[in-house]
Scaffold this active site. Sequence first.
Site, PDB file in Angstrom:
ATOM      1  N   HIS A   1      -3.356  -5.609   2.681  1.00 37.82           N
ATOM      2  CA  HIS A   1      -2.852  -5.118   3.972  1.00 37.82           C
ATOM      3  C   HIS A   1      -2.840  -6.202   5.031  1.00 37.82           C
ATOM      4  O   HIS A   1      -3.505  -7.220   4.885  1.00 37.82           O
ATOM      5  CB  HIS A   1      -3.761  -3.998   4.478  1.00 37.82           C
ATOM      6  CG  HIS A   1      -3.163  -2.648   4.330  1.00 37.82           C
ATOM      7  ND1 HIS A   1      -1.938  -2.316   4.840  1.00 37.82           N
ATOM      8  CD2 HIS A   1      -3.638  -1.531   3.743  1.00 37.82           C
ATOM      9  CE1 HIS A   1      -1.698  -1.052   4.558  1.00 37.82           C
ATOM     10  NE2 HIS A   1      -2.705  -0.550   3.893  1.00 37.82           N
TER      11      HIS A   1
ATOM     12  N   CYS B   1       0.805  -1.228   0.000  1.00 33.43           N
ATOM     13  CA  CYS B   1       0.000   0.000   0.000  1.00 33.43           C
ATOM     14  C   CYS B   1       0.844   1.288   0.000  1.00 33.43           C
ATOM     15  O   CYS B   1       1.420   1.634  -1.008  1.00 33.43           O
ATOM     16  CB  CYS B   1      -0.996  -0.039   1.143  1.00 33.43           C
ATOM     17  SG  CYS B   1      -2.368   1.101   0.915  1.00 33.43           S
TER      18      CYS B   1
END
Length: 251
Positions: free
Chosen positions: A203, A93
């Site tokens: 994530h 990310c």
Amino acid sequence: MRIRVCHLYPDLLNLYGDRGNVLIFCRRADWRGIEVQLDQVSLPDRVKFSDYDYIFVGGGADLEQGLVSKDLEQKGPLLIDAVEQGVALLSICGGYQLLGRYYRAQDGATLPGVGLFDLYTEAGRRRLKGNILLQLAPELQKEAGNHREEELGTLVGFENHSGKTFLGHSVRPLARTIRGHGNNGEDGTEGVSYKNAFGTYLHGPFLSKNPHFADLLIARALSRRHGVVDLAPLDDALEINAHRVMEGRLR
Ligand code: GLN
């Protein structure tokens, strides 16, 4: 056999427990009798990344990304050099975004990226979030299936970002989205694959539910110094079950 791991910016980039991926990587190597050296590297440290076999960079919010972007002005060229030499890398990310050309935040401020990956990211109006199911790129799918009884061609995880990432021509996506948004919610791509380096929006400790991808990373990390390695199979019944449950929910 020994594996040298660099956890980059552990104090700044660790959203949703991204750090779990380092623990999983190291433990799976350790279970196979591979000696692991784990170093944490952050703002004040000067390191030669090409001394490592594997580098991990987690995700973080815009504030932390600003600090990291500044620091990468110095570290970036060494990072590129290491990846060009075949060092393996996983970025998530906010870290993934900063390894591209730039990240443009909601307020228009542009954070320069390292330019390791041929891609750029611009903040969109809505957050792209939720559980996500991906089809690994065909060449990676085959590789991730090496030495495994049960082949998993998918990745499962969770994403939460407003940045929309667009890939250039010299890189390939890590995967295609089956469910979820991926790189930008528009073109069906997720993540990036370049040499032994990868970026993804998945994530948290996503390697726990994706043991085949964890092993692909270990094999890539060892490949520069040891060539093709035969990783001993592990009992992944729980991990594969967790993967299948999420996959079933999302299909
Ligand atoms: N600020 C970035 C975004 O929302 C990265 C956040 C994150 O790592 N989750 O796109």
